[in-house]
Design an enzyme around this catalytic site. Structure first.
Site, short mmCIF file in Angstrom:
data_model
loop_
_atom_site.label_atom_id
_atom_site.label_comp_id
_atom_site.label_asym_id
_atom_site.label_seq_id
_atom_site.Cartn_x
_atom_site.Cartn_y
_atom_site.Cartn_z
CG HIS A 44 -2.45 -1.13 1.06
ND1 HIS A 44 -3.28 -1.65 2.04
CD2 HIS A 44 -2.62 -2.73 0.61
CE1 HIS A 44 -3.64 -2.42 1.68
NE2 HIS A 44 -3.20 -2.69 0.64
CD GLU A 49 -1.63 3.89 3.93
OE1 GLU A 49 -1.46 3.45 2.56
OE2 GLU A 49 -3.02 4.03 4.68
CG MET A 83 -24.28 7.38 -41.34
SD MET A 83 -24.45 9.10 -41.02
CE MET A 83 -25.82 9.58 -42.69
N PRO A 135 -27.96 2.91 -28.62
CG PRO A 135 -29.26 3.54 -30.61
CD PRO A 135 -28.21 3.16 -30.53
ZN LIG Z 1 -3.07 -0.33 3.87
#
Ligand SMILES: [Zn+2]
Length: 366
Positions: A50, A52, A163, A302
């Site tokens: 992670h 950190e 078209m 569409p």
């Molecule tokens: Zn973490």
């Protein structure tokens, strides 16, 4: 202490994971000691360290007593990596500033509580709106069990997409197509319908050379391509269609027949409830969220795009507008039959900008 400045930097770092962290959120971290940035990190991909952890590793001993800016509450649970709250405690940081609380029920508040319990000063809510926006899909999945649904449409200035014959290739220019490639790359799922696949031979793949990204980031994007989902209630698309030749796909259908044939060809057939070959779209979205999809990009004709709109399932429209008229016999943007002005669907335009010769409108339901 300039909280917004450092948090803005942490968000900038988090954005580097735009194309690679899903199903995890994009997270950045900056460690600041005595007014100097001593560590920076961002989460690259699920299963790996992670943000950190990267930032603390870079900061080393200088993390002691420092302030850590994180774009999301540090995790407290043992997932595929050890909890970041523990890492921050162990590193001896004096303060943690988080942009937002983690919406993940496994975390929500527990990471912050763990930090406070260890005597760390905690602040939450710096640049929170930006942080929520960056992970809007993850937040929605955690809070509501549904992915963020983004519908991409390309139209002429007179609101037409193809078209009458169905001919529709290359309405927009290369820069707009690169923007669409990046929308695909950041999504967990790219979803289309049988009409589009049959009419255009659409494959909905991410092509590295068309992303217009730095080589390093393009490589990251390609490591975790979005799941391609085909909504094909009546199983109309043959297995030798280019869409199926382009790689494994998930087919959402109302029928479970020929399941073995799809599996043998490397695809998965998902049988969902539905009437008259119309797949139950809310059920499909719930299933995709259960599989970890944060952002779903709908690139459909569409009929299917109109169904998402009618059912109120759309969080955001990305409408690419080409400076040309396709004329009054050309096809409409959405199949959305409305009778009275009171039924008009109101939108709020969030952003509008030039993309090469074309324009991109970001609009959300009002
Ligand atoms: Zn973490």
């Amino acid at each position: 202490m300039n909280h917004p400045l450092y948090m803005a930097r942490a968000l900038e770092l988090a954005r580097r994971g735009l194309y690679s962290t899903h199903p995890n959120p994009r997270v950045g971290c900056v460690v600041v000691a005595e007014g100097t940035v001593v560590g920076e990190g961002w989460h690259v991909r699920a299963g790996e360290s992670h943000a950190e952890v990267h930032a603390l590793r870079q900061a080393g001993e200088r993390a002691r007593g420092a302030t850590a800016y994180v774009t999301l509450e540090p995790c407290s649970h043992h997932g595929r990596t050890p909890p970041c709250a523990e890492a921050l405690v162990a590193a001896g940081v004096g303060r943690v500033v988080a942009a937002m609380q983690d919406p993940n029920p496994q975390v929500s508040g527990r990471g912050l509580a763990r930090l406070r319990q260890a005597g760390i000063e905690v602040e939450v809510g710096v640049l929170e709106a930006e942080a929520r926006e960056l992970n809007a899909g993850f937040v929605k999945r955690m809070e509501r069990g549904l992915p963020l649904v983004r519908v991409k449409l390309a139209m002429s200035l007179d609101g037409r997409t193809a078209m009458a014959s169905g001919e529709s290739q290359w309405i927009t220019g290369a820069p707009a197509r690169a923007a669409v490639q990046r929308l695909r790359a950041r999504s967990s799922v790219v979803l289309t319908g049988a009409d589009t696949v049959l009419a255009d031979g659409a494959r909905l793949t991410v092509r590295g050379e068309e992303l217009g990204l730095a080589p390093e980031q393009a490589a990251l994007a390609l490591q975790r391509p979005p799941l391609r989902v085909l909504v094909d209630g009546g199983l109309r698309v043959p297995l030798d269609a280019p869409f199926f030749q382009a790689g494994p796909a998930l087919v959402a259908s109302c029928a479970a027949e020929r399941e073995a044939a799809y599996r043998a060809a490397g695809h998965e057939l998902l049988a969902l409830p539905g009437e008259a070959d119309r797949v139950d779209l809310p059920a499909l979205l719930a299933e995709l969220a259960a599989r970890g999809a944060n952002e779903v990009l709908v690139e459909a004709g569409p009929r299917l795009a109109g169904a998402f709109a009618r059912l109120g399932l759309v969080d955001e429209y990305r409408i690419f507008v080409a400076p040309k008229f396709l004329g009054s016999t050309a096809r409409p943007l959405l199949e959305l039959p409305l009778e009275r002005m009171a039924e008009a669907r109101a939108l709020k335009i969030r952003d509008i900008r030039a993309v090469g010769e074309d324009w991109q409108i970001v609009a959300v339901p009002a």
